[in-house]
Motif scaffolding. Structure first.
Motif, PDB file in Angstrom:
ATOM      1  N   THR A  92       0.837  -1.206   0.000  1.00  0.00           N
ATOM      2  CA  THR A  92       0.000   0.000   0.000  1.00  0.00           C
ATOM      3  C   THR A  92       0.869   1.252   0.000  1.00  0.00           C
ATOM      4  O   THR A  92       0.617   2.210  -0.762  1.00  0.00           O
ATOM      5  N   ILE A  93       1.907   1.256   0.834  1.00  0.00           N
ATOM      6  CA  ILE A  93       2.837   2.394   0.857  1.00  0.00           C
ATOM      7  C   ILE A  93       3.569   2.506  -0.482  1.00  0.00           C
ATOM      8  O   ILE A  93       3.726   3.599  -1.034  1.00  0.00           O
ATOM      9  N   HIS A  94       3.968   1.360  -1.026  1.00  0.00           N
ATOM     10  CA  HIS A  94       4.668   1.338  -2.315  1.00  0.00           C
ATOM     11  C   HIS A  94       3.804   1.966  -3.412  1.00  0.00           C
ATOM     12  O   HIS A  94       4.295   2.708  -4.257  1.00  0.00           O
ATOM     13  N   ARG A  95       2.510   1.704  -3.374  1.00  0.00           N
ATOM     14  CA  ARG A  95       1.608   2.189  -4.419  1.00  0.00           C
ATOM     15  C   ARG A  95       1.199   3.649  -4.247  1.00  0.00           C
ATOM     16  O   ARG A  95       0.509   4.196  -5.101  1.00  0.00           O
ATOM     17  N   GLU A  96       1.611   4.271  -3.163  1.00  0.00           N
ATOM     18  CA  GLU A  96       1.409   5.722  -3.044  1.00  0.00           C
ATOM     19  C   GLU A  96       2.240   6.465  -4.092  1.00  0.00           C
ATOM     20  O   GLU A  96       1.924   7.594  -4.460  1.00  0.00           O
ATOM     21  N   ASN A  97       3.306   5.807  -4.551  1.00  0.00           N
ATOM     22  CA  ASN A  97       4.155   6.375  -5.595  1.00  0.00           C
ATOM     23  C   ASN A  97       3.533   6.028  -6.945  1.00  0.00           C
ATOM     24  O   ASN A  97       3.352   4.857  -7.273  1.00  0.00           O
ATOM     25  N   LYS A  98       3.227   7.046  -7.719  1.00  0.00           N
ATOM     26  CA  LYS A  98       2.536   6.794  -9.001  1.00  0.00           C
ATOM     27  C   LYS A  98       3.376   5.947  -9.954  1.00  0.00           C
ATOM     28  O   LYS A  98       2.858   5.382 -10.920  1.00  0.00           O
ATOM     29  N   ASP A  99       4.692   5.878  -9.708  1.00  0.00           N
ATOM     30  CA  ASP A  99       5.580   5.099 -10.571  1.00  0.00           C
ATOM     31  C   ASP A  99       5.919   3.740  -9.960  1.00  0.00           C
ATOM     32  O   ASP A  99       6.983   3.182 -10.221  1.00  0.00           O
ATOM     33  N   TYR A 100       5.013   3.204  -9.141  1.00  0.00           N
ATOM     34  CA  TYR A 100       5.326   1.969  -8.416  1.00  0.00           C
ATOM     35  C   TYR A 100       5.617   0.795  -9.342  1.00  0.00           C
ATOM     36  O   TYR A 100       6.282  -0.170  -8.944  1.00  0.00           O
ATOM     37  N   SER A 101       5.130   0.832 -10.566  1.00  0.00           N
ATOM     38  CA  SER A 101       5.348  -0.300 -11.480  1.00  0.00           C
ATOM     39  C   SER A 101       6.682  -0.218 -12.211  1.00  0.00           C
ATOM     40  O   SER A 101       6.999  -1.075 -13.032  1.00  0.00           O
ATOM     41  N   GLU A 102       7.453   0.821 -11.910  1.00  0.00           N
ATOM     42  CA  GLU A 102       8.772   0.951 -12.546  1.00  0.00           C
ATOM     43  C   GLU A 102       9.846   0.289 -11.685  1.00  0.00           C
ATOM     44  O   GLU A 102       9.829   0.396 -10.465  1.00  0.00           O
ATOM     45  N   VAL A 103      10.764  -0.370 -12.343  1.00  0.00           N
ATOM     46  CA  VAL A 103      11.876  -1.032 -11.655  1.00  0.00           C
ATOM     47  C   VAL A 103      13.183  -0.465 -12.204  1.00  0.00           C
ATOM     48  O   VAL A 103      13.405  -0.458 -13.423  1.00  0.00           O
ATOM     49  N   GLN A 104      14.012   0.031 -11.300  1.00  0.00           N
ATOM     50  CA  GLN A 104      15.308   0.540 -11.743  1.00  0.00           C
ATOM     51  C   GLN A 104      16.234  -0.652 -12.004  1.00  0.00           C
ATOM     52  O   GLN A 104      16.413  -1.512 -11.147  1.00  0.00           O
ATOM     53  N   ILE A 105      16.790  -0.673 -13.197  1.00  0.00           N
ATOM     54  CA  ILE A 105      17.714  -1.754 -13.549  1.00  0.00           C
ATOM     55  C   ILE A 105      19.133  -1.209 -13.515  1.00  0.00           C
ATOM     56  O   ILE A 105      19.469  -0.255 -14.218  1.00  0.00           O
ATOM     57  N   SER A 106      19.937  -1.811 -12.661  1.00  0.00           N
ATOM     58  CA  SER A 106      21.333  -1.413 -12.517  1.00  0.00           C
ATOM     59  C   SER A 106      22.226  -2.553 -12.979  1.00  0.00           C
ATOM     60  O   SER A 106      21.858  -3.724 -12.893  1.00  0.00           O
ATOM     61  N   SER A 107      23.399  -2.186 -13.459  1.00  0.00           N
ATOM     62  CA  SER A 107      24.395  -3.180 -13.827  1.00  0.00           C
ATOM     63  C   SER A 107      25.629  -2.930 -12.976  1.00  0.00           C
ATOM     64  O   SER A 107      26.057  -1.789 -12.806  1.00  0.00           O
ATOM     65  N   LEU A 108      26.188  -3.996 -12.420  1.00  0.00           N
ATOM     66  CA  LEU A 108      27.339  -3.883 -11.522  1.00  0.00           C
ATOM     67  C   LEU A 108      28.532  -4.582 -12.150  1.00  0.00           C
ATOM     68  O   LEU A 108      28.453  -5.755 -12.511  1.00  0.00           O
ATOM     69  N   ILE A 109      29.640  -3.857 -12.302  1.00  0.00           N
ATOM     70  CA  ILE A 109      30.843  -4.477 -12.846  1.00  0.00           C
ATOM     71  C   ILE A 109      32.005  -4.279 -11.869  1.00  0.00           C
ATOM     72  O   ILE A 109      32.077  -3.270 -11.167  1.00  0.00           O
ATOM     73  N   SER A 110      32.870  -5.266 -11.842  1.00  0.00           N
ATOM     74  CA  SER A 110      34.055  -5.193 -10.991  1.00  0.00           C
ATOM     75  C   SER A 110      35.185  -4.576 -11.798  1.00  0.00           C
ATOM     76  O   SER A 110      35.715  -5.196 -12.719  1.00  0.00           O
ATOM     77  N   ILE A 111      35.548  -3.341 -11.461  1.00  0.00           N
ATOM     78  CA  ILE A 111      36.610  -2.666 -12.215  1.00  0.00           C
ATOM     79  C   ILE A 111      37.993  -2.970 -11.638  1.00  0.00           C
ATOM     80  O   ILE A 111      39.017  -2.701 -12.273  1.00  0.00           O
ATOM     81  N   LYS A 112      38.029  -3.533 -10.432  1.00  0.00           N
ATOM     82  CA  LYS A 112      39.294  -3.990  -9.837  1.00  0.00           C
ATOM     83  C   LYS A 112      38.937  -5.157  -8.941  1.00  0.00           C
ATOM     84  O   LYS A 112      38.215  -5.003  -7.957  1.00  0.00           O
ATOM     85  N   THR A 113      39.437  -6.353  -9.281  1.00  0.00           N
ATOM     86  CA  THR A 113      38.957  -7.585  -8.662  1.00  0.00           C
ATOM     87  C   THR A 113      40.020  -8.229  -7.771  1.00  0.00           C
ATOM     88  O   THR A 113      41.183  -8.322  -8.155  1.00  0.00           O
TER      89      THR A 113
END
Length: 332
Positions: free
Chosen positions: A30-51
């Protein structure tokens, strides 16, 4: 809109966490849906630049030099490879690129100069740039801000009381100090933790209390499930229940209603149905791409198919605008 508070008590958070599961999910959804953009998912990509080769002793981490985990030590990735990875991630649907380096802390040297150039150029690609490089000084945070860094990840991992069982090479206060330096530089904060380390429920609640009572809530809160790695002290830890993940995500959304809650490490072990419960409970960010630093992760194609099935869509970069940062001209 739900009130944003910074004075949560342990008892209040515990009551939320232990409430009947379906009631908890309903409240957080219910709290999540207070945001009108609740159906959007941020997609992030993670890369190891020094391993690998890290001097820290984080009990869960395959990149610690003291553990024999089969991770090859690699020097800082050349900028061209980083930019190629960023282009691939953007083409796959990612709006944020996070660059991780296995350092204890940032040092003012040529490697940091190279990271600054990477930040400038990925930022120029209209992607949100995030870094996780270890501890930062105020001046280093400001350099990253001036280069156009959007977010800095520095997880608390667990509660303050449990912390020394997991890490002895730096203190909890040092972690909080880095978050202060990031805030002062007007970089958005990405900070969460890991469950399945052998912590108690009280430790989970305590960690959420620390995060939710910061002067400003982290803009992004990753909730990770431990991926046990052979060779680390936590190699034999059992897999965390998906319902524990749902409880953590839902509780985090209730106590930090405006934060993006990221369903992070451990997704390869989850079915689409299990991930759907996490999204319902308030998760609206994931990492996509084959790897999370050194551990497996679902592919972009699999994730896009899942989002389409669930009626979710990728979120655009800079949805909440850019932080107040001076971006210097990128030198080719």
């Amino acid at each position: 809109m739900t009130e944003v508070r910074h004075n949560w008590t342990t008892e209040e958070i515990s009551e939320i966490y232990h409430s009947p599961l379906l009631d908890l999910i309903y409240r957080s959804a219910t709290i999540h849906r207070e945001n009108k953009d609740y159906s959007e998912v941020q997609i992030s990509s993670l890369i190891s630049i020094k391993t690998g080769g890290c001097p820290e002793d984080c009990a869960y981490c395959p990149q610690a030099a003291r553990y024999n985990t089969g991770v090859d030590v690699q020097a800082l990735m050349p900028k061209d490879q980083v930019l190629a990875a960023a282009q691939k991630a953007k083409a796959g649907g990612a709006s944020r690129l996070c660059m991780g380096a296995a350092w204890r802390e940032v040092r003012d040297n040529r490697d940091f100069d190279k990271v600054i150039e990477m930040v400038k150029e990925v930022n120029a690609m209209d992607m949100e740039v995030c870094c996780t490089l270890g501890m930062l000084t105020e001046s280093q945070a400001q350099r990253l801000a001036d280069a156009g860094l959007y977010a800095y990840n520095h997880n608390l991992d667990t509660s303050e009381d449990d912390y020394k069982r997991i890490i002895t090479t730096r203190t909890y206060d040092e972690r909080l100090q880095t978050l202060e330096h990031v805030r002062k530089a007007k970089i958005t904060v990405c900070s969460g933790g890991i469950i399945g380390l052998g912590e108690t429920t009280e430790d989970r609640i305590s960690m959420l209390k620390t995060l939710s009572n910061l002067p400003k809530h982290p803009e992004s809160v990753p909730i990770n499930a431990l991926v046990p790695i052979k060779g680390t002290p936590l190699a034999e830890q059992p897999r965390v229940s998906v319902w524990d993940m749902v409880r953590m995500i839902a509780t985090a959304k209730i106590v930090m209603p405006q934060s993006v809650i990221r369903l992070s490490a451990g997704r390869t072990e989850m079915s689409t149905i299990e991930q759907a419960f996490c999204f319902m409970a308030g998760a609206n960010s994931i990492f996509a791409g084959e790897k999370l630093l050194t551990t497996p992760n679902p592919s972009f194609n699999d994730d896009m198919a899942m989002l389409e099935l669930l009626g979710l869509k990728p979120r655009e970069a800079f949805k909440n605008g850019r932080p107040n940062q001076k971006v210097e001209e990128v030198v080719a």
